[in-house]
Motif scaffolding. Structure first.
Motif, PDB file in Angstrom:
ATOM      1  N   LEU A 454      40.488  36.927  40.945  1.00  0.00           N
ATOM      2  CA  LEU A 454      41.101  38.087  41.496  1.00  0.00           C
ATOM      3  C   LEU A 454      41.885  37.637  42.622  1.00  0.00           C
ATOM      4  O   LEU A 454      41.767  36.316  43.142  1.00  0.00           O
ATOM      5  CB  LEU A 454      39.939  39.035  42.195  1.00  0.00           C
ATOM      6  CG  LEU A 454      39.216  39.912  41.140  1.00  0.00           C
ATOM      7  CD1 LEU A 454      38.016  40.355  41.949  1.00  0.00           C
ATOM      8  CD2 LEU A 454      39.920  41.095  40.697  1.00  0.00           C
ATOM      9  N   ASP A 457      48.728  36.649  43.609  1.00  0.00           N
ATOM     10  CA  ASP A 457      50.023  37.354  43.576  1.00  0.00           C
ATOM     11  C   ASP A 457      51.101  36.475  43.497  1.00  0.00           C
ATOM     12  O   ASP A 457      51.176  35.202  44.339  1.00  0.00           O
ATOM     13  CB  ASP A 457      50.150  38.045  45.080  1.00  0.00           C
ATOM     14  CG  ASP A 457      51.015  39.281  44.715  1.00  0.00           C
ATOM     15  OD1 ASP A 457      51.511  39.574  43.791  1.00  0.00           O
ATOM     16  OD2 ASP A 457      51.033  39.972  45.676  1.00  0.00           O
ATOM     17  N   SER A 470      54.963  41.737  43.057  1.00  0.00           N
ATOM     18  CA  SER A 470      54.363  42.976  43.057  1.00  0.00           C
ATOM     19  C   SER A 470      54.879  43.920  44.209  1.00  0.00           C
ATOM     20  O   SER A 470      54.760  44.973  44.043  1.00  0.00           O
ATOM     21  CB  SER A 470      52.837  42.761  43.083  1.00  0.00           C
ATOM     22  OG  SER A 470      52.789  42.245  44.575  1.00  0.00           O
ATOM     23  N   PHE A 560      45.918  42.506  37.821  1.00  0.00           N
ATOM     24  CA  PHE A 560      45.145  42.360  39.300  1.00  0.00           C
ATOM     25  C   PHE A 560      43.758  41.344  38.973  1.00  0.00           C
ATOM     26  O   PHE A 560      43.225  41.146  39.720  1.00  0.00           O
ATOM     27  CB  PHE A 560      44.922  43.383  39.981  1.00  0.00           C
ATOM     28  CG  PHE A 560      44.297  44.798  39.162  1.00  0.00           C
ATOM     29  CD1 PHE A 560      42.840  44.631  39.287  1.00  0.00           C
ATOM     30  CD2 PHE A 560      45.014  45.523  38.838  1.00  0.00           C
ATOM     31  CE1 PHE A 560      42.179  45.651  38.569  1.00  0.00           C
ATOM     32  CE2 PHE A 560      44.372  46.839  37.975  1.00  0.00           C
ATOM     33  CZ  PHE A 560      43.010  46.834  37.900  1.00  0.00           C
TER      34      PHE A 560
ATOM     35  N   GLN B 120      41.223  47.487  33.924  1.00  0.00           N
ATOM     36  CA  GLN B 120      42.624  47.054  34.611  1.00  0.00           C
ATOM     37  C   GLN B 120      43.555  48.242  33.794  1.00  0.00           C
ATOM     38  O   GLN B 120      44.253  48.981  34.291  1.00  0.00           O
ATOM     39  CB  GLN B 120      42.876  45.831  34.292  1.00  0.00           C
ATOM     40  CG  GLN B 120      44.283  45.475  34.681  1.00  0.00           C
ATOM     41  CD  GLN B 120      44.570  44.160  34.867  1.00  0.00           C
ATOM     42  OE1 GLN B 120      44.141  43.310  35.740  1.00  0.00           O
ATOM     43  NE2 GLN B 120      45.083  43.359  33.791  1.00  0.00           N
ATOM     44  N   SER B 146      37.248  44.503  40.856  1.00  0.00           N
ATOM     45  CA  SER B 146      38.530  44.163  40.288  1.00  0.00           C
ATOM     46  C   SER B 146      39.347  45.629  40.804  1.00  0.00           C
ATOM     47  O   SER B 146      40.432  45.399  40.983  1.00  0.00           O
ATOM     48  CB  SER B 146      38.672  44.030  38.826  1.00  0.00           C
ATOM     49  OG  SER B 146      38.506  45.037  38.457  1.00  0.00           O
ATOM     50  N   GLU B 149      40.430  45.729  44.233  1.00  0.00           N
ATOM     51  CA  GLU B 149      41.778  44.839  44.406  1.00  0.00           C
ATOM     52  C   GLU B 149      43.158  45.660  43.883  1.00  0.00           C
ATOM     53  O   GLU B 149      44.131  45.500  44.686  1.00  0.00           O
ATOM     54  CB  GLU B 149      41.709  43.746  43.427  1.00  0.00           C
ATOM     55  CG  GLU B 149      42.792  42.631  43.463  1.00  0.00           C
ATOM     56  CD  GLU B 149      42.761  41.529  44.413  1.00  0.00           C
ATOM     57  OE1 GLU B 149      41.618  41.436  45.022  1.00  0.00           O
ATOM     58  OE2 GLU B 149      43.729  40.807  44.594  1.00  0.00           O
ATOM     59  N   PHE B 150      42.876  46.456  42.910  1.00  0.00           N
ATOM     60  CA  PHE B 150      44.018  47.232  42.708  1.00  0.00           C
ATOM     61  C   PHE B 150      44.273  48.397  43.651  1.00  0.00           C
ATOM     62  O   PHE B 150      45.393  48.714  43.874  1.00  0.00           O
ATOM     63  CB  PHE B 150      43.455  47.890  41.164  1.00  0.00           C
ATOM     64  CG  PHE B 150      44.562  48.646  40.105  1.00  0.00           C
ATOM     65  CD1 PHE B 150      45.974  48.041  40.099  1.00  0.00           C
ATOM     66  CD2 PHE B 150      44.362  49.796  39.986  1.00  0.00           C
ATOM     67  CE1 PHE B 150      46.956  48.976  39.778  1.00  0.00           C
ATOM     68  CE2 PHE B 150      45.278  50.526  39.082  1.00  0.00           C
ATOM     69  CZ  PHE B 150      46.598  50.185  39.223  1.00  0.00           C
ATOM     70  N   GLN B 153      46.266  46.885  46.422  1.00  0.00           N
ATOM     71  CA  GLN B 153      47.551  46.669  46.052  1.00  0.00           C
ATOM     72  C   GLN B 153      48.342  47.930  45.761  1.00  0.00           C
ATOM     73  O   GLN B 153      49.536  47.916  46.453  1.00  0.00           O
ATOM     74  CB  GLN B 153      47.380  45.882  44.514  1.00  0.00           C
ATOM     75  CG  GLN B 153      48.074  44.647  44.380  1.00  0.00           C
ATOM     76  CD  GLN B 153      48.028  44.202  43.053  1.00  0.00           C
ATOM     77  OE1 GLN B 153      48.362  44.706  42.015  1.00  0.00           O
ATOM     78  NE2 GLN B 153      47.316  42.873  42.893  1.00  0.00           N
TER      79      GLN B 153
END
Lengths: 661, 434
Positions: A454, A457, A470, A560, B120, B146, B149-150, B153
Motif C-alpha cells: 500500500l 504513488d 494520481s 491503491f 479495490q 487498503s 488508503e483509498f 487518496q
C-alpha cells in the motif's frame, strides 16, 4: 507428553488428510490416464458431493442421514460426472489436452455458481453421527474418532478401486486403455464406451472425499478450489494416469503438508511445490508413471490458432487496425463529455489484461508453450513496480522498467528449468513455480504479507521531478481531464507499441522458427534449430511483456493496493488463458480483444445478475466446443456460412472448427 | 491448506444492488429535494435529490448523499457480511423515514470478498461510477487498511468494519472513522482476566493477516502488564480462510498451555472451535477468542462453544444507549437477532448521517470536521470519535459461553471495561493524521 506420541498424532493428521487426497487424486489420475483429460472441475465435483450430502442429512438427521448420504450423494455426483463426459468432454477427444483444461475451467465456473445459487455463499456444517464425533486415545496418543473413520472409508474405497482395476475385465480394459488406447481399439474393443463410466466413477470417488472432509471441517463453496491444486500436485508426483502413484502421492502430500506445518512452519506451502518441481525435472513422468504411456499429451492434437487473416485482405486488416486505435483514442473524450469517467477506469483495467494476454499468446500461440503459471510474471511485475515506487524512485518510468526487467530475469530462470519438459508437464511445472511465488509473498515483510503493498504513488516524470500521476488534473477545451485519462493514453500507447513490437518478432525469422517449433519440436530440431534456446528467448520476451502488464497495474493511479490474490493467484493464470482462447490464439491482437471482452462482460453481467460466473462459464464452454479459434475467427465462420455453396473456404479455417468434430 | 477457490469467487465478485430505501410510514409525497448545496463538487450525485421528502412535508434541504456499502458476501467472512449490510440497511430506512434528518441516504452495495484486490474494484466502482462520497464496510482488516488508503487518496469519509488496531493507529488518516470496536479495546477486557483466572501459560493461534497480528500484539502486551507470571508458550499462524486445524490442535494439546488465544474470526474461528472440540482440546486448555461471543460463531459451533471464553463487542441483551430501540427495529425488519456486525452497520450509517446533519452539508470535508471529536448517542451509549485517532470509545466485556435455552450457547458477561478505560490515550496510538 512424549515427543513420540506427538509425532504419531501429527502423522495420523497427515494420513487423514492424505487419504482424502487419495480419493480425489485417484479419479483425477485415472481420468487423465484413460482419456488425457485434465479435469479442473474435479474439485467442484468433490464439493458437489458434500452439498448433496448436506441436502440429505438436514432432513434425515445425522445418524441416519450421514450413512445414507455417503452412498447416495456419490452416486448422484457420478451421474453428473458421466453427463459432463458425455455432453461436453466427448466432442473434444483428439484435440490438444489444453482444450480440456479450458473446458473444465469453464465447468468450474458453472458448477461453482450452481452451488452458490442453490445452497448459498455461507459455510455450513455437515452433521456427523454423534458416535463418531469424539476423541479417542491409546498409549498417550489422542485423536478424533472421526479421523479414523475417514481413513477407514478412504482405505476401503482405494482398495476396492485397486481390485476393480486389477481383478475385473472392466479394470483390465481401462488399464490397457490408459497405456495404449489405439492398441485397445485395434483389438476390437470400443474403448469410448468406457470413458463415461470412468469419468462418472472418478467423480463419485471425489464426492466421497468431499463428504468425509465436509464432515470433519465444513461445507463451503470454496472447498473445491482449495483442493484442486494439491490434487494436481499429487497426480503429477505420483505419475499421470497411475493409480498407485495417486495413492502414494496423496499420502505423501498429506503427511508433508501436516509435518511442515508443525515442524517447519516457515516452509508451509512451499515444500510441496518444491517437491513437485524437483520431481518434474528429474522424472517428468512422476514417481510411478511409465514414460512409455501415452499420457504426456505431447503427441496429441494440435492447438487451434485463430483464423488470422481469414476473410480480410491485408489492406482491410490494416485499415481496421487504424480504425480501432482511432476509436480507442477518442473514447476517453466521449466518456468524459458524457460523464462516464468510470468507463475510462474500466478500460485501463482492460489494457493491463490485454497486455497480459498478449504476453501469453506470444509463447502459447506460436511455440505452443502452454503456461499455467503466467500470473507469476504478471504478479512479480506488479510487486516490482510497487516496490520500485516505494523504495527506488516514485517515477512511473522507473517502475515500468523495473517491472519489465525483473520478470524477464525470472522468466529466464523458470524457462531454463521448465522448457526441458513439454506438453502437460510444462503446464504443471509453470503452475508449480507460480504457486511457489504466490506462497512466498505471504511470508515476507517487504511484500506486505497477505495485506499486500500500500501507499505507493507514481510521478509522471523522472528523478522525483514531475506531477503525481494520481493528482493530475488538466483542463483541455473546457473538459477536465483526470489522472485516469492521462494513464489511459499511456496504457494505450504502450499496448499498441507492444503489439507492434510483438508482431515484428513474429514476422521476423525468429517468429517463423517459433511457429515451426509449435508445429513440431522434432522437425525444427532436425533442421538444425536450437529449439530450447528459441523457446527460452520467447519465454523471456513473454515474461517481460507480462511484467509490463503487472507494472502498469502498479502505476495505474486507480490502484491503491497490490495484493497476492489480485496478482499471483493461479486463477489469474487461468483467466488469461481463457481470454487468449476467447480472442483467438496465435493472432496477438485476438487475445487482447479477448481480454477486453472478458473484463467488459464481467462488469456488465455482474451489474445485472448474481449468476454472472455461470454465464461466463457457459459462454466459455460454447467457445471451446464450437469456436475454438476465438472471436477473431467469427468473420471467417460467418463468411464460410455464406460461401457454403460452392465458394472457396477462407484461408486459415479448416474443418476442425466444425461443431461436429 | 490454501483456499484458492476462495479467491476464484472473490477476485471479481461484485454483486451490486442498488438499495432503494423507502421513505417512512407517513410517506414521501414526491417533494423533490431542492438540489442541496452540492458542496462536494464530486460526481454530482449528492445534489440531485430524490423523490423522497421528509415526513413533515418540509423539504430535505441537504439533499441526498450517496453512501457506498461494501461487505464480504463471499469468502471466509461471508457469514458475517450480510449482518453488517442489514444493519446499514436498517439505518438507511430509518434515516430516510425520519424527520430528524434534513437529508436522505442513497445506499449502493458491493461485495468485498476477503481480499484487498477485489475490494479495490468494488470500492472504485462505488466511488467513481456511483459517485459515493461516503463509504462504509469491510470486515477483513486487510481490506479495511487498503480502503483507508483509498479514502485518503480520493478524500471521502470511510467507516471501516475491521478490528485491527492500525486502522485507527499507524494507518489512520483524517477521512477514516471507526465505530467498530478494535482489538486493543477487546484485549483490555480479555487479557487480564485470562492470565489471572485461566492460567499464565498462554498459546496464541492467529490467522496470518492484519487482524490476527493485532490480536497477538495487543493481547500479549496487556497480559504482560497484568501478570508477571505470564508466559507465551508459542504462537502459530494459519492462513486466513483455512479449513484444517488438526495439526495446530495437536500441538496445542500436547503443550503446557493453560489457555489458547484465538486471533481469528468468522469461518476460521468456527472451524477451529469445532475441530478442537472433536479432538478433545477443550478438556485440556481453555479457548479464549476475542470474537467467540459472536452470534454467528455460537450458532455454528453450538455445544462446542460451551465452556469457551470470549471478548464481547456487543450482545443483544445490553441496556446501553438506544439498544432497545435498535433490537426491536431490527427484529421486526429481519426476523432475527442483531449482533455486533449489525450494530456496526447500523451505527456507522447513523453517524455518517449525523455528521452531515451537524455540518449542515453533504460535503464529506464538512461532515468529517463535524464528526471529529464529536460525541454521539449509539447503541453502546454515548461514545466519542476521538480527535486524535477517530476511534469510537466503545465499552467492552469479558464473557463465558454457557448453556443456553436451545442448543446455541449464551453469553454470560463476566466483567465490563468502560469506554474510556478500554483505549490507550490517543497520543499513544501512533496515529498521524493528514
Amino acid at each position: 507428553m512424549p515427543a513420540v506420541a506427538n509425532v504419531v498424532e501429527q502423522l495420523l493428521n497427515g494420513v487423514t488428510l492424505g487419504m482424502v487426497y487419495v480419493l480425489l487424486a485417484a479419479g483425477l489420475s485415472i481420468i487423465f490416464g484413460v482419456m488425457d483429460v485434465i479435469n479442473f472441475s474435479h474439485g467442484e465435483l468433490f464439493a458437489l458431493g458434500a452439498y448433496f450430502a448436506l441436502t440429505l442429512v438436514d432432513p434425515l438427521g445425522a445418524t441416519i442421514g450421514f450413512p445414507v448420504a455417503l452412498v447416495l450423494a456419490p452416486l448422484a455426483v457420478g451421474v453428473v460426472g458421466a453427463a459432463i463426459e458425455r455432453f461436453t468432454v466427448r466432442p473434444l477427444y483428439g484435440r490438444n489436452p489444453l482444450y480440456h483444461i479450458l473446458l473444465t475451467f469453464g465447468l468450474v465456473l458453472i458448477i461453482n455458481d450452481v452451488i452458490r445459487f442453490t445452497w448459498g455463499q455461507q459455510q455450513q456444517q455437515l452433521a456427523v453421527p454423534a458416535a463418531l464425533s469424539q476423541p479417542v486415545g491409546a498409549f498417550g496418543v489422542r485423536v478424533a474418532l472421526y479421523n479414523l473413520f475417514m481413513i477407514a472409508v478412504a482405505a476401503v474405497l482405494a482398495a476396492g478401486t485397486w481390485l476393480a482395476l486389477n481383478r475385473t475385465r472392466y479394470g483390465m480394459i481401462v488399464r490397457a486403455g490408459s497405456q495404449d488406447r489405439e492398441m485397445v481399439r485395434n483389438v476390437g474393443i470400443d474403448i469410448d464406451r468406457y470413458y463415461t463410466l470412468v469419468f462418472g466413477f472418478g467423480a463419485a470417488l471425489a464426492a466421497v472425499g468431499g463428504i468425509v472432509l465436509g464432515g470433519a471441517q465444513n461445507v463451503n463453496p470454496n472447498m473445491g478450489g482449495s483442493v484442486i491444486i494439491p490434487a494436481f500436485i499429487i497426480v503429477v508426483l505420483g505419475g499421470l494416469g497411475s493409480f498407485r502413484g495417486a495413492v502414494f502421492g496423496g499420502l505423501l502430500v498429506g503427511i508433508i503438508q501436516t509435518m511442515t506445518r508443525t515442524y517447519l512452519p516457515v516452509f508451509e506451502g512451499l515444500t510441496i511445490f518444491l517437491l513437485m518441481i524437483a520431481v518434474l525435472l528429474v522424472k517428468p513422468q512422476g514417481l510411478f508413471g511409465n514414460p512409455e504411456w501415452g499420457g504426456g499429451g505431447e503427441e496429441d492434437g494440435e492447438l487451434l490458432v485463430g483464423a488470422y487473416g481469414g476473410v480480410f485482405t491485408a489492406g482491410t486488416r490494416r485499415r481496421l487496425g487504424v480504425l480501432a486505435v482511432a476509436a480507442l483514442a477518442v473514447f476517453p473524450v466521449v466518456a468524459t463529455v458524457t460523464d462516464n469517467g468510470f468507463y475510462v477506469t474500466l478500460a485501463n483495467t482492460m489494457f493491463v489484461w490485454a497486455l497480459f494476454a498478449l504476453s501469453l499468446d506470444f509463447v502459447m500461440g506460436s511455440a505452443g508453450l502452454v503456461s499455467l503459471g503466467h500470473a507469476m510474471f504478471f504478479g512479480v511485475g506488479a510487486y516490482t513496480g510497487a516496490l520500485a515506487l516505494l523504495h527506488l524512485a516514485p517515477s512511473f518510468l522507473v517502475a515500468l522498467v523495473a517491472a519489465v526487467l525483473v520478470p524477464a530475469g525470472l522468466a529466464w530462470v523458470v524457462g531454463s528449468l521448465s522448457i526441458r519438459v513439454s506438453g502437460v508437464y510444462f503446464a504443471m511445472i509453470t503452475l508449480a513455480f507460480a504457486e511457489l511465488l504466490y506462497s512466498a509473498v505471504f511470508k515476507f515483510e517487504f511484500t506486505g504479507g497477505s495485506d499486500g503493498l500500500l501507499g505507493f504513488d507514481a510521478l509522471l516524470g523522472l528523478g522525483g521531478v514531475g506531477p503525481r500521476l494520481s493528482e493530475i488534473e488538466l483542463t483541455v477545451a473546457g473538459l477536465t481531464v483526470g489522472s485516469s485519462v492521462v494513464f489511459y493514453y499511456v496504457a494505450l500507447a504502450l499496448s499498441v507499441g507492444t503489439l507492434l513490437v510483438a508482431r515484428r518478432f513474429m514476422t521476423a525469422p525468429f517468429g517463423s522458427v517459433l511457429q515451426s517449433i509449435g508445429e513440431s519440436d522434432e522437425r525444427a530440431a532436425f533442421v538444425g534449430y536450437d529449439v530450447t534456446g528459441y523457446k527460452r528467448r520467447a519465454f523471456v520476451i513473454s515474461g517481460a511483456i507480462a511484467g509490463l502488464a503487472g507494472g502498469l497495474l502498479a502505476v495505474n493511479p486507480d490502484t491503491f493496493v497490490v495484493s497476492p490474490d489480485q496478482t499471483l493467484h493461479w486463477i489469474n493464470s487461468g483467466e488469461v488463458i481463457v481470454m487468449t482462447l476467447l480472442g483467438g490464439m496465435g493472432t496477438l491482437f485476438g487475445p487482447m480483444l479477448g481480454a477486453g471482452v472478458f473484463i467488459g462482460a464481467e462488469d456488465v453481467l455482474s451489474s445485472h445478475t448474481d449468476q454472472w460466473r455461470m454465464i461466463i462459464g457457459a459462454v466459455f464452454v460454447v467457445f471451446v466446443l464450437f469456436v475454438p479459434r476465438g472471436l477473431v475467427s467469427i468473420p471467417a465462420l460467418v463468411a464460410r456460412r455464406f460461401n457454403a455453396e460452392g465458394g472457396d473456404p477462407p484461408l486459415g479455417v479448416d474443418e476442425e472448427v466444425n461443431a461436429d468434430d | 491448506m490454501r483456499d484458492p477457490e476462495r479467491r476464484l469467487s472473490e477476485t471479481r465478485s461484485h454483486t451490486r444492488r442498488r438499495f432503494l430505501a423507502l421513505a417512512g410510514a407517513t410517506g414521501a409525497v414526491g417533494l423533490a429535494g431542492c438540489g442541496g448545496d452540492g458542496g462536494d463538487g464530486g460526481d454530482g450525485d449528492s445534489g440531485d435529490g430524490g423523490d423522497g421528502g421528509s415526513t413533515d412535508g418540509s423539504p430535505s434541504d441537504l439533499g441526498t448523499a450517496t453512501v457506498g456499502v461494501v461487505n464480504p458476501i463471499t469468502g471466509a467472512y461471508s457469514s458475517l457480511g450480510p449482518g453488517q449490510r442489514n444493519g446499514a440497511k436498517l439505518a438507511v430506512s430509518q434515516i430516510n423515514g425520519s424527520d430528524q434528518y434534513d437529508l436522505e441516504l442513497d445506499a449502493v452495495f458491493e461485495d468485498t470478498g476477503t481480499e484487498a484486490g477485489a475490494a479495490q474494484q468494488s470500492a472504485q466502482k462505488l466511488v467513481q461510477e456511483d459517485g459515493a462520497r461516503y463509504l462504509f464496510g469491510a470486515i477483513s482488516s486487510s481490506v479495511a487498511l487498503s480502503l483507508n488508503e483509498f479514502a485518503g487518496q480520493e478524500e471521502f469519509v470511510y467507516f471501516p468494519g475491521g478490528a485491527a488496531v492500525p486502522i485507527t493507529g499507524s494507518a489512520c488518516n483524517e477521512w477514516v472513522f471507526r465505530v467498530e470496536t478494535n482489538t486493543a479495546q477487546v484485549a483490555e477486557a480479555i487479557s487480564a482476566y485470562t492470565v489471572n483466572n485461566l492460567g499464565t501459560n498462554v498459546w496464541f493461534h492467529i490467522a496470518d493477516y492484519a487482524y490476527g497480528d493485532s490480536v497477538y500484539n495487543r493481547t500479549k502486551s496487556r497480559m504482560q502488564d497484568a501478570n508477571d507470571e505470564f508466559t507465551e508458550v508459542d504462537v502459530t499462524r494459519s492462513e486466513l480462510g483455512s479449513s484444517n486445524y488438526g495439526s495446530f490442535i495437536t500441538q496445542i494439546g500436547n503443550s503446557e498451555a493453560d489457555a489458547v488465544v484465538l486471533g481469528m474470526t468468522g469461518g476460521d474461528l468456527i472451524n477451529f472451535v469445532n475441530q478442537a472440540a472433536e479432538e478433545g482440546l477443550k478438556d485440556q486448555v481453555d479457548l479464549v477468542g476475542p470474537t467467540m461471543s459472536f452470534l454467528v460463531v455460537r450458532g455454528a459451533t453450538k455445544q462446542n462453544a460451551v465452556g469457551t471464553f470470549g471478548g464481547v463487542r456487543y450482545t443483544v441483551a445490553l441496556e446501553t444507549g438506544d439498544n432497545g430501540q435498535f433490537v426491536d427495529a431490527f427484529e421486526s425488519e429481519y426476523d432475527g437477532t442483531p449482533d455486533n456486525f449489525e450494530r456496526v452497520g447500523y451505527d456507522s450509517l447513523r453517524l455518517i448521517a449525523k455528521g452531515m446533519q451537524e455540518a449542515g452539508s453533504t460535503d464529506p470535508a464538512d461532515a468529517r470536521d463535524a464528526l471529529e471529536g464529536g460525541t454521539f448517542t449509539t447503541v453502546l451509549g454515548d461514545v466519542t470519535l476521538r480527535e486524535g485517532d477517530h476511534q469510537a470509545t466503545n465499552p467492552t466485556w469479558m464473557s463465558e459461553m454457557v448453556e443456553g435455552e436451545g442448543d446455541v450457547a449464551t453469553v454470560d458477561l463476566l466483567a465490563q471495561t468502560e469506554g474510556e478505560d478500554a483505549l490507550p490515550p490517543a497520543s499513544d496510538v501512533d496515529c498521524e493524521m493528514g
